[in-house]
Structure formats: C-alpha cells, structure tokens
Design a protein around this motif. Structure first.
Motif, PDB file in Angstrom:
ATOM      1  N   ASN A  21       0.807  -1.227   0.000  1.00  0.00           N
ATOM      2  CA  ASN A  21       0.000   0.000   0.000  1.00  0.00           C
ATOM      3  C   ASN A  21       0.840   1.278   0.000  1.00  0.00           C
ATOM      4  N   ARG A  22       1.711   1.367  -1.000  1.00  0.00           N
ATOM      5  CA  ARG A  22       2.418   2.634  -1.253  1.00  0.00           C
ATOM      6  C   ARG A  22       2.233   2.980  -2.732  1.00  0.00           C
ATOM      7  N   PRO A  23       1.022   3.244  -3.153  1.00  0.00           N
ATOM      8  CA  PRO A  23       0.762   3.400  -4.594  1.00  0.00           C
ATOM      9  C   PRO A  23       1.541   4.531  -5.241  1.00  0.00           C
ATOM     10  N   ARG A  24       1.838   5.599  -4.515  1.00  0.00           N
ATOM     11  CA  ARG A  24       2.607   6.702  -5.118  1.00  0.00           C
ATOM     12  C   ARG A  24       4.021   6.275  -5.459  1.00  0.00           C
ATOM     13  N   ALA A  25       4.542   5.300  -4.742  1.00  0.00           N
ATOM     14  CA  ALA A  25       5.883   4.762  -4.997  1.00  0.00           C
ATOM     15  C   ALA A  25       5.802   3.429  -5.741  1.00  0.00           C
ATOM     16  N   ILE A  26       4.666   3.164  -6.377  1.00  0.00           N
ATOM     17  CA  ILE A  26       4.401   1.873  -7.030  1.00  0.00           C
ATOM     18  C   ILE A  26       4.727   0.745  -6.062  1.00  0.00           C
ATOM     19  N   ASN A  27       4.360   0.973  -4.795  1.00  0.00           N
ATOM     20  CA  ASN A  27       4.439  -0.034  -3.741  1.00  0.00           C
ATOM     21  C   ASN A  27       5.852  -0.566  -3.499  1.00  0.00           C
ATOM     22  N   ALA A  28       6.855   0.296  -3.714  1.00  0.00           N
ATOM     23  CA  ALA A  28       8.234  -0.104  -3.440  1.00  0.00           C
ATOM     24  C   ALA A  28       8.364  -0.529  -1.982  1.00  0.00           C
ATOM     25  N   LEU A  29       9.125  -1.588  -1.749  1.00  0.00           N
ATOM     26  CA  LEU A  29       9.184  -2.216  -0.441  1.00  0.00           C
ATOM     27  C   LEU A  29      10.095  -1.473   0.528  1.00  0.00           C
ATOM     28  N   THR A  30       9.542  -1.108   1.685  1.00  0.00           N
ATOM     29  CA  THR A  30      10.338  -0.606   2.798  1.00  0.00           C
ATOM     30  C   THR A  30      10.622  -1.760   3.749  1.00  0.00           C
ATOM     31  N   HIS A  31      11.505  -1.500   4.700  1.00  0.00           N
ATOM     32  CA  HIS A  31      11.799  -2.533   5.694  1.00  0.00           C
ATOM     33  C   HIS A  31      10.546  -2.871   6.492  1.00  0.00           C
ATOM     34  N   GLY A  32       9.764  -1.841   6.820  1.00  0.00           N
ATOM     35  CA  GLY A  32       8.534  -2.078   7.564  1.00  0.00           C
ATOM     36  C   GLY A  32       7.554  -2.961   6.810  1.00  0.00           C
ATOM     37  N   MET A  33       7.490  -2.802   5.483  1.00  0.00           N
ATOM     38  CA  MET A  33       6.601  -3.637   4.674  1.00  0.00           C
ATOM     39  C   MET A  33       7.050  -5.094   4.685  1.00  0.00           C
ATOM     40  N   VAL A  34       8.348  -5.302   4.583  1.00  0.00           N
ATOM     41  CA  VAL A  34       8.881  -6.662   4.628  1.00  0.00           C
ATOM     42  C   VAL A  34       8.514  -7.328   5.945  1.00  0.00           C
ATOM     43  N   ASP A  68      12.961  -0.055  -1.702  1.00  0.00           N
ATOM     44  CA  ASP A  68      13.062   1.389  -1.469  1.00  0.00           C
ATOM     45  C   ASP A  68      14.518   1.799  -1.649  1.00  0.00           C
ATOM     46  N   VAL A  69      14.903   1.980  -2.908  1.00  0.00           N
ATOM     47  CA  VAL A  69      16.314   2.167  -3.269  1.00  0.00           C
ATOM     48  C   VAL A  69      16.888   3.450  -2.673  1.00  0.00           C
ATOM     49  N   VAL A  70      16.075   4.475  -2.560  1.00  0.00           N
ATOM     50  CA  VAL A  70      16.583   5.745  -2.027  1.00  0.00           C
ATOM     51  C   VAL A  70      17.020   5.583  -0.570  1.00  0.00           C
ATOM     52  N   SER A  71      16.303   4.785   0.201  1.00  0.00           N
ATOM     53  CA  SER A  71      16.722   4.530   1.584  1.00  0.00           C
ATOM     54  C   SER A  71      18.057   3.787   1.619  1.00  0.00           C
ATOM     55  N   LEU A  72      18.220   2.835   0.719  1.00  0.00           N
ATOM     56  CA  LEU A  72      19.496   2.126   0.637  1.00  0.00           C
ATOM     57  C   LEU A  72      20.622   3.072   0.228  1.00  0.00           C
ATOM     58  N   TYR A  73      20.302   3.983  -0.681  1.00  0.00           N
ATOM     59  CA  TYR A  73      21.276   4.983  -1.126  1.00  0.00           C
ATOM     60  C   TYR A  73      21.740   5.849   0.052  1.00  0.00           C
ATOM     61  N   ARG A  74      20.787   6.236   0.892  1.00  0.00           N
ATOM     62  CA  ARG A  74      21.150   7.068   2.056  1.00  0.00           C
ATOM     63  C   ARG A  74      22.081   6.309   2.993  1.00  0.00           C
ATOM     64  N   ASP A  75      21.831   5.019   3.163  1.00  0.00           N
ATOM     65  CA  ASP A  75      22.710   4.229   4.027  1.00  0.00           C
ATOM     66  C   ASP A  75      24.087   4.088   3.403  1.00  0.00           C
ATOM     67  N   ALA A  76      24.127   3.991   2.074  1.00  0.00           N
ATOM     68  CA  ALA A  76      25.418   3.874   1.395  1.00  0.00           C
ATOM     69  C   ALA A  76      26.227   5.156   1.483  1.00  0.00           C
ATOM     70  N   THR A  77      25.548   6.311   1.446  1.00  0.00           N
ATOM     71  CA  THR A  77      26.254   7.592   1.398  1.00  0.00           C
ATOM     72  C   THR A  77      26.392   8.265   2.755  1.00  0.00           C
ATOM     73  N   GLU A  78      25.475   7.956   3.683  1.00  0.00           N
ATOM     74  CA  GLU A  78      25.487   8.646   4.979  1.00  0.00           C
ATOM     75  C   GLU A  78      25.629   7.693   6.166  1.00  0.00           C
ATOM     76  N   GLY A  79      25.350   6.425   5.956  1.00  0.00           N
ATOM     77  CA  GLY A  79      25.385   5.461   7.051  1.00  0.00           C
ATOM     78  C   GLY A  79      26.571   4.525   6.957  1.00  0.00           C
ATOM     79  N   ASP A  80      26.450   3.400   7.681  1.00  0.00           N
ATOM     80  CA  ASP A  80      27.550   2.432   7.708  1.00  0.00           C
ATOM     81  C   ASP A  80      27.195   1.125   7.005  1.00  0.00           C
ATOM     82  N   GLY A  81      26.048   1.097   6.338  1.00  0.00           N
ATOM     83  CA  GLY A  81      25.643  -0.091   5.608  1.00  0.00           C
ATOM     84  C   GLY A  81      24.856  -1.094   6.429  1.00  0.00           C
ATOM     85  N   SER A  82      24.771  -0.895   7.741  1.00  0.00           N
ATOM     86  CA  SER A  82      24.105  -1.890   8.587  1.00  0.00           C
ATOM     87  C   SER A  82      22.595  -1.903   8.365  1.00  0.00           C
ATOM     88  N   ALA A  83      21.998  -0.740   8.112  1.00  0.00           N
ATOM     89  CA  ALA A  83      20.549  -0.690   7.887  1.00  0.00           C
ATOM     90  C   ALA A  83      20.179  -1.434   6.612  1.00  0.00           C
TER      91      ALA A  83
END
Length: 353
Positions: A21-34, A68-83
C-alpha cells in the motif's frame, strides 16, 4: 489496521489478503513492509481457517516497483551499511518463507513488477500475470546486481534468456514472463477482482483455471537460439562482441551503458547459481553480493544518476569492462564482515506440502 498502513492485512472467507500500500511509490518495499508481510504470513501459518493467501498491489500502476532504493542509497552515502544489510536479511528471509510456505500463495503480478517485486511474487506457488504486466530486473542500470532470488530464477530460464534479462535490464510482458518462469497463468486485468472473489471460497487451481486465458506467443521463445549464441559466451566482453557481429548494436549499446562491474558480477552470480541446490543457497550468495555492492561506488553513483539528480549520466568505476579484474569480481562473493545470511527452517516447501 488503518488504511494508510504500508501493508494492508485483510481477510475474506478462506482468503488472507496482503495489499502492498504505497501506490505513489508503485508499492516499493520498505523494511517495515517486509516485516509486516512476514508477520502476517507467520500468523496465518497457524490459522486453519485461512487456506490461501493473495498478494496484491494498491493503485493502478503495479504490484511493486522493487525495494526502497533511495533509503538504501542514504545508508550507502550517509550510514555504515548496517541498515541496508538488515533490510536484505529480512527481505531474503521473506522470499524464502514465500517459497516454502505451507499454504498456496497467489501473487497478482499486474502492472510493474520489478526487482523486489519479483522477489515477493515469483517465489509464490501461483503467479498470475495480466496484459498490463511488465516484469524485470533493472539492477545493473543503477550499479547493483539482481537479487531477491534473481540468480536462482534467471539461471533456470530457458537457454541463456536469463543472462540476457539480467545483463540488459529489460522488462518483459505476460507471455514472456510465463516462458521465462517468473509467472504461471495469464488472467485479464478486468478479471482479477473476480479471481480474488473466487479465492474466498475455492482452491487456487480451480479459481485460476476458470479465468485463465492463453497469453499469446512469447517473443523471447522465437529468439532463444540467437540469444544462446551470444549470451552463452563466457564474459560480458565476448557477449558484446558477438552481439555487434550479429548486428544487434542496440542491444549491445544498452548493455554497455550499464555499470561494467555490476555486469561482470551479475554474469558470475548467474554462473554460480546454476550449481546451487535450492533458492536458499542462492539467497545466501546474493546477500554477500548485495552487501559488497552497497560499499562499491557504482551503486551510489547509479542511484544518484537515475533517481536523485536524474541526469542519467553515471560515472562508473571502473569505466570500462576491460578494467574490471577477476579479483574485483571475486571480492563480491566473499563472506561479509558481519557474517552470512541465515535462513530459518520453515515449514515444508510447497512442492512437498
């Protein structure tokens, strides 16, 4: 559960319904959805009144356009990869749970079904496509490598068709999806509501059989001999040379625009997957590849170019296939520092249930 939840968990008759139920994002999967999908499936495993599960997507655009590729991108550029690693651990475990689920799961692959959308649907026991379906693994376009069981699925497609789809990032329609092995049945989109209603009282085999139609001829089937000649070669460079020699410059150009390192790793991932005994073994291998890909520069650069700045001009590292070394590819298949993916011992698989 509120209507604005990312996954709607419903029940009608004998049918449990999971609506992404994320129709604006064509239902791209977040961690919460998984996690929500996993929790619902685990709950229904012990509920004898729920006999079939359906997975559908909200809106008109598709079942799921991937993770949800943008969230993964943020972890790659701003985080430590653990998320990102935790997301993949839970997502791949969900893929395995769907594949080994003890009750039939009917995945409605209507509209766009990309990347993670294939992971949440193509491992189900009953996979339904429509005339609107567009299914594919676009990962190499953003410097990533097909995952969510892609190496298992693609390596078992007819001939070398899986290699073509993994390296070109092409999307395919209903007939080809059935031919390749991503899907099982074609039901027109205007009959999906009737199918879901039938599943409330009928078993999936009879409900689908009453509405299924012939999808038409699969375009890839006629092309398979020519595909095998080029994509059966050992390296991506040899594949490109064969395509150009055959006059398939458009296909070669499309591949050559992708990340050279991602292409080489994808080729190796599919080669290894041919020897795996089951989906779980492929998922463990893909977890290694994904965690290493997050740390490599091409993933962040690819997402930046395609989805953040949208200049469509990624600067890959290395810039050419000639500069991709065997050692660089091999590093993607080493056990991550935080350890390998472990998958729980689920209930008996759908083949033996």
């Amino acid at each position: 559960m509120t209507d604005d939840a990312e996954v709607l968990v419903g029940r009608s008759g004998r049918l449990g319904i999971l609506t992404l139920n994320r129709p604006r994002a064509i239902n791209a999967l977040t961690h919460g959805m998984v996690r929500a999908v996993t929790d619902a499936l685990n709950h229904w495993r012990g509920d004898d009144s729920v006999l079939t599960i359906a997975i559908v997507g909200a809106g008109e655009r598709g079942l799921c356009a991937g993770g949800d590729v943008v969230s993964l991108y943020r972890d790659a550029t701003e985080g430590d990869g653990s998320a990102a690693a935790e997301f993949w651990r839970d997502e791949y475990r969900m893929n395995a749970l769907i594949a080994r689920y003890s009750k039939p799961i009917v995945a409605i692959q209507d509209g766009l079904v990309l990347g993670g959308g294939i992971g949440i649907s193509a491992h189900a026991s009953h996979r339904v496509v429509t005339e609107r379906s567009r299914i594919g693994f676009p990962e190499v376009t953003i410097g990533f490598v097909p995952d969510v069981g892609a190496s298992w699925l693609l390596s078992r497609a007819p001939g070398q068709v899986g290699s073509r789809l993994g390296l070109t990032a092409e999307s395919i329609g209903a007939a080809d999806a059935i031919y390749v092995g991503f899907s099982d049945h074609f039901v027109p989109s205007d009959q999906i509501s009737a199918l879901l209603m039938a599943l409330e009282t009928e078993d999936p085999d009879s409900a689908i059989a009453a509405l299924a139609q012939h999808p038409g001829e699969a375009p890839l089937a006629a092309q398979t001999p020519a595909i095998d000649q080029a994509f059966g070669l050992d390296t991506v460079g040899e594949i490109l040379a064969a395509l150009r020699e055959a006059g398939a410059d458009d296909l070669a150009d499309g591949i050559q625009a992708k990340s050279p390192l991602a292409l080489a790793v994808t080729r190796e991932s599919l080669r290894r997957a041919r020897d795996f005994g089951d989906l779980e073994e492929a998922l463990v291998n893909e977890f290694r590849v994904s965690t290493h890909a997050l740390a490599a520069p091409d993933f962040a650069e690819g997402v930046r170019a395609q989805l953040v700045d949208k200049d469509r001009n990624p600067q890959w590292t290395p810039a050419s296939l000639a500069d991709v070394t065997a050692d660089a590819v091999a590093r993607f298949f080493a056990e991550p520092a935080a350890g390998d993916l472990t998958i729980p011992d689920f209930a008996p698989s759908k083949e033996t249930a």
